[in-house]
Motif scaffolding. Structure first.
Motif, PDB file in Angstrom:
ATOM      1  N   ARG A  57      86.261  50.493  38.933  1.00 42.43           N
ATOM      2  CA  ARG A  57      86.105  51.004  37.570  1.00 42.43           C
ATOM      3  C   ARG A  57      84.658  51.438  37.316  1.00 42.43           C
ATOM      4  N   ALA A  58      84.304  52.590  37.875  1.00 40.51           N
ATOM      5  CA  ALA A  58      82.973  53.162  37.688  1.00 40.51           C
ATOM      6  C   ALA A  58      83.117  54.672  37.536  1.00 40.51           C
ATOM      7  N   ALA A  59      82.388  55.233  36.577  1.00 34.42           N
ATOM      8  CA  ALA A  59      82.439  56.679  36.341  1.00 34.42           C
ATOM      9  C   ALA A  59      81.107  57.145  35.772  1.00 34.42           C
ATOM     10  N   ILE A  60      80.876  58.439  35.886  1.00 31.59           N
ATOM     11  CA  ILE A  60      79.637  59.050  35.389  1.00 31.59           C
ATOM     12  C   ILE A  60      79.994  60.310  34.616  1.00 31.59           C
ATOM     13  N   VAL A  61      79.289  60.526  33.501  1.00 33.58           N
ATOM     14  CA  VAL A  61      79.384  61.775  32.746  1.00 33.58           C
ATOM     15  C   VAL A  61      77.958  62.256  32.532  1.00 33.58           C
ATOM     16  N   ASP A  62      77.723  63.547  32.766  1.00 36.12           N
ATOM     17  CA  ASP A  62      76.378  64.083  32.600  1.00 36.12           C
ATOM     18  C   ASP A  62      76.431  65.566  32.266  1.00 36.12           C
ATOM     19  N   PHE A  63      76.118  65.903  31.045  1.00 38.09           N
ATOM     20  CA  PHE A  63      75.995  67.306  30.673  1.00 38.09           C
ATOM     21  C   PHE A  63      74.952  67.489  29.583  1.00 38.09           C
ATOM     22  N   ARG A  64      74.244  66.427  29.253  1.00 40.95           N
ATOM     23  CA  ARG A  64      73.238  66.468  28.195  1.00 40.95           C
ATOM     24  C   ARG A  64      71.878  66.720  28.825  1.00 40.95           C
ATOM     25  N   GLU A  65      71.414  67.957  28.720  1.00 38.33           N
ATOM     26  CA  GLU A  65      70.137  68.307  29.348  1.00 38.33           C
ATOM     27  C   GLU A  65      69.010  67.425  28.832  1.00 38.33           C
ATOM     28  N   GLY A  66      68.175  66.979  29.772  1.00 40.73           N
ATOM     29  CA  GLY A  66      67.018  66.178  29.411  1.00 40.73           C
ATOM     30  C   GLY A  66      67.324  64.716  29.138  1.00 40.73           C
ATOM     31  N   GLN A  67      68.586  64.316  29.288  1.00 45.62           N
ATOM     32  CA  GLN A  67      68.954  62.921  29.074  1.00 45.62           C
ATOM     33  C   GLN A  67      69.544  62.345  30.358  1.00 45.62           C
TER      34      GLN A  67
END
Length: 169
Positions: A57-67
């Protein structure tokens, strides 16, 4: 860090409920780092461990530039409201797109890579991406929620029209 192969449908690992993470160690950190690199290489905004062949149970979300990317270990949905329908795709289903209805405002509780707990509220596209990845951890595929499939050509046209509207503003 290494780029791992993305598991494509059909594969059993994509359709099973994942085991909770109980050990917060170097191996987990390597998995998360590899998942992030794999997601970036594939031009994705999210990835779940089963998509690289690991049923935890591990996941990643990334679409926020600079964060920093949002790492979700053992995530739980604690609040949800509203609904919105939008187009989704998935790294495990190349070339497949469709309209999916999801909650528009959510709050989750999850763990960091060191095991500490945090809460996060999200709306709109961010909430959609988080829910999509959380579904992967339960073996739920976005194709089971599609109400209307969209071709690549239709998607390209929608993006073109949206970009035109943004230029006019």
């Amino acid at each position: 860090m290494a780029i791992r192969p993305i598991v494509k449908h059909p594969s059993d690992v994509l359709e099973k409920s994942c085991a909770p993470v109980t050990t917060f160690d170097k191996n987990l950190a390597v998995l998360l780092d590899d998942m992030y690199e794999t997601m970036i290489e594939a031009d994705g905004v999210g990835i779940a461990a089963p998509q690289v062949g690991t049923a935890v149970r591990a996941a990643i979300v990334d679409f926020r530039e600079g964060q920093d990317p949002i790492e979700m270990i053992n995530p739980e949905l604690v609040l949800y409201e509203g609904s919105d329908t939008d187009i989704e795709g998935c790294l495990s289903f190349p070339g497949v797109f469709g309209e999916v209805e999801r909650y528009d405002h959510i709050k989750i509780k999850a763990q960091e890579r060191d095991g500490s707990w945090y809460e996060l509220e999200a709306e709109g596209y961010e909430a959609r991406a988080i829910l999509h990845e959380m579904d992967h951890l339960d073996g739920v595929l976005f194709t089971s929620k599609i109400t209307k499939y969209v071709t690549q050509e239709e998607l390209d046209e929608m993006i073109r029209l949206q970009e035109e509207e943004e230029e006019e503003v």
